[in-house]
Every structure is written in C-alpha cells, then in structure tokens.
Design an enzyme around this catalytic site. Structure first.
Site, PDB file in Angstrom:
ATOM      1  N   LYS A  84       0.633  -1.282  -0.014  1.00 31.29           N
ATOM      2  CA  LYS A  84      -0.422  -0.147  -0.530  1.00 31.29           C
ATOM      3  C   LYS A  84       1.139   0.948  -0.028  1.00 31.29           C
ATOM      4  O   LYS A  84       1.185   1.600   0.916  1.00 31.29           O
ATOM      5  CB  LYS A  84      -1.027  -0.006   1.572  1.00 31.29           C
ATOM      6  CG  LYS A  84      -1.936  -0.726   1.335  1.00 31.29           C
ATOM      7  CD  LYS A  84      -2.626  -0.862   2.478  1.00 31.29           C
ATOM      8  CE  LYS A  84      -2.302  -0.608   3.724  1.00 31.29           C
ATOM      9  NZ  LYS A  84      -3.256  -0.996   4.707  1.00 31.29           N
ATOM     10  N   GLY A 112     -10.569  -2.295   7.472  1.00 31.41           N
ATOM     11  CA  GLY A 112     -10.544  -1.585   5.812  1.00 31.41           C
ATOM     12  C   GLY A 112      -9.054  -2.325   5.441  1.00 31.41           C
ATOM     13  O   GLY A 112      -9.127  -2.264   4.042  1.00 31.41           O
TER      14      GLY A 112
END
Length: 319
Positions: A199, A232
């Site tokens: 990420k 998440g």
C-alpha cells in the site's frame, strides 16, 4: 527452579471469562474464586475468594475493549494477589491492548505500550504471558520474564484441514509489508506461495494505490494478519487480490478487535470466511456474522500454565 509444592490457581477478570473457563477445563481444575465488581461510583472492587499464600497464581485477562477498564481490573487483581502473599503472579494477557503505541510517531506522543508494561510490573506481576504481540519488541519493555505464545498451531491446523491437498493452489498473503515474516513462516508450513499487498499513497490526501506482489491469479488466497480492527486493510487487500485474479479469498487473524464498521465491511467484502481466535470475545454482531469463525486457544494457554508452574520449556510448544 523447583515446582511450587503449594500448587497453582487460575483467576479471571471480566474481559474473557469464557476463555478462562475453557483453559480451566483443559487443566481439569475449577476456576479459582474472586469477586471482580464495581462500587456504586464505578470504582473497581476486587476480593480474592480463597487462600493463595505461597501459591503460583495466574490471572487471565485480555486488555481489549473497554481497554482501560480491563487494564485496571488486571492491575487491581495483581495487587490483591500480591497483598494476599501469592508466591508468584503471572499476568496472562491473551490480547495486549495499547500494543500499537509502541514507539514515538511524533515529537510529543507517548509510548503507551511501555507505560502499560511499567504499570503491570509495578502492580506486582512476576511474569507476563501474551499471544501474537503486534510488536515483538514490547517484550523488552518488561524487566520480568515474558513468554510470547503464538496462535500458529491453532490457525495452521484449521488451514491444513480446510485446504488439504491444495498446496499448489494456495498463496499466503501479507496485507502489508510489516507482516511479511509471519506470512512467509505460514507459507513454508503449508508449502504454499507467498504474496504481499503493498500500500502506498502517491501524494498526500490521494487514495492509496494497492500493488499485489506475487502471482495470485487462479489461486486461493489466504490473507494473514495478527489482528483485524476496523477491517479496512482486510477489505482493500481482498479487493486487490480479486482484481488480480484470485479465485477465492480467506482471512486468518489471531485477534478479532472488530471495532467500528468491521463486521459490516466483512459482510460486504470479497472474503469468503474470516477465521479468528478467542483471545478477544466476539461481539454479538460478529457472532451473528456467518463469515466469522472462531477457534479456541484454550489448549495453548492451558499448556503454558502447566509448563510455567512445572518450570518446563514453552518454546517446544511451537517447534
């Protein structure tokens, strides 16, 4: 170290009574008596209900939500046992709250994981046991012995049953760079491939870009993490894996924090099943979610209690 002739006793705070009862069932002994309640103004009231003089004592208490209340219960129970002349007091903390605050992330922020360690030690604990710490270096915050347990035997056993004969089709995926070592260890045990979801933000206030490192196309992906909080990261990782051709996605984690919108996100995301342990009790919403499966760590904690009392090795549990 000689075995304590006065035996040992297992006590429970209010955070995870079901796990403590399961541990006692594995040990084939009753849960020791203690009153852990509240005064009318909300202050915690503790009274140990049996003689512990000279005995090895174990307090099982996860410092999960409500973290502050459960931490205070633990500290007060330790103090009560110390003042009742227990020979040793082992704080068994299946889930160690505040573990994510293990370093200074800005100039004027606390290292709360260290503060919690100091409080537990000051209260009178002589040893600490915890499972799958978010940051292993927290063990060094203590000046008393610390035993770090792993949920791997429980999680791997479930994986091997579920995915028997599918090792060529499996890929164990770390949802971030920090969990690569854990994912690699599991992938070796399963003889599976390894994947990583990387990420990054291209610039401030711009949505994260997810890159999947490793071949997941046509494979069954197992996302592995130490905890699931708001889910998440899990949701993003699952979607990225599906976008890169994964046929099915499963998730495994030790600690089911599952706060905020976590259960709703799990219901809606691409993950078929989320497997967690009982280091944290499931909320009613999580228990009613068909995708969430809970495994018991009671056998591991019971074995740790027995081995600590008898001064045997714990590391052999995970060889």
């Amino acid at each position: 170290m000689a075995v304590n002739a006065n035996g040992y006793k297992v006590f429970s705070g209010n955070s995870n009574v079901l796990l403590t009862r399961a541990v006692c069932a594995q040990l084939e002994r009753p849960l020791s008596r203690a009153t852990v309640g509240r005064f009318s103004d909300g202050e915690i009231q503790v009274e140990i209900g049996e003689n512990v003089r000279g005995a090895d004592t174990f307090v099982i208490q996860s410092t999960c939500c409500d973290a502050n209340q459960n931490l205070m219960e633990l500290l007060i129970m330790i103090d009560a046992l110390k003042r009742a002349s227990a020979d040793s007091i082992v704080a068994v903390i299946p889930y160690y709250g505040y573990a994510r605050q293990d370093r200074k992330v800005a100039p004027r922020t606390p290292i709360t994981a260290k503060l919690v360690a100091d409080l537990i030690e000051a209260a009178g604990a002589t040893r600490v046991v915890s499972m799958d710490m978010h940051a292993g270096q927290i063990q060094g915050f203590f000046n008393i012995p610390f035993d770090h347990l792993y949920a791997a035997p429980v999680l791997l056993d479930d994986m091997k049953r579920k995915f028997a004969g599918q090792s060529d089709e499996l890929v164990v995926v770390s949802p971030d760079a920090g969990g690569v070592e854990r994912a690699r260890a599991y992938s070796k045990r399963l003889d599976a491939a390894l994947g990583i979801v990387d990420k990054r933000r291209t610039r401030p206030n711009v949505a994260e870009v997810l890159n999947v490192i490793g071949d997941v196309s046509g494979k069954v992906a197992i996302i592995l993490d130490d905890m699931i909080d708001t889910a998440g990261t899990l949701t993003q990782a699952a979607n990225a894996l599906v976008d890169n051709g994964a046929l099915r996605v499963f998730a495994y984690a030790t600690h089911a924090v599952l706060s905020g919108p976590a259960v709703e996100r799990i219901q809606k995301c691409a993950v078929e099943e989320v497997v967690v342990t009982d280091t944290i009790p499931l909320s009613p919403a999580a228990r009613s979610c068909a995708k969430v499966k809970q495994l018991s760590t009671a056998r591991l904690f019971a074995e740790a209690v027995k081995r600590i009392h008898s001064a045997d090795s714990l590391s052999s549990l995970f060889v």
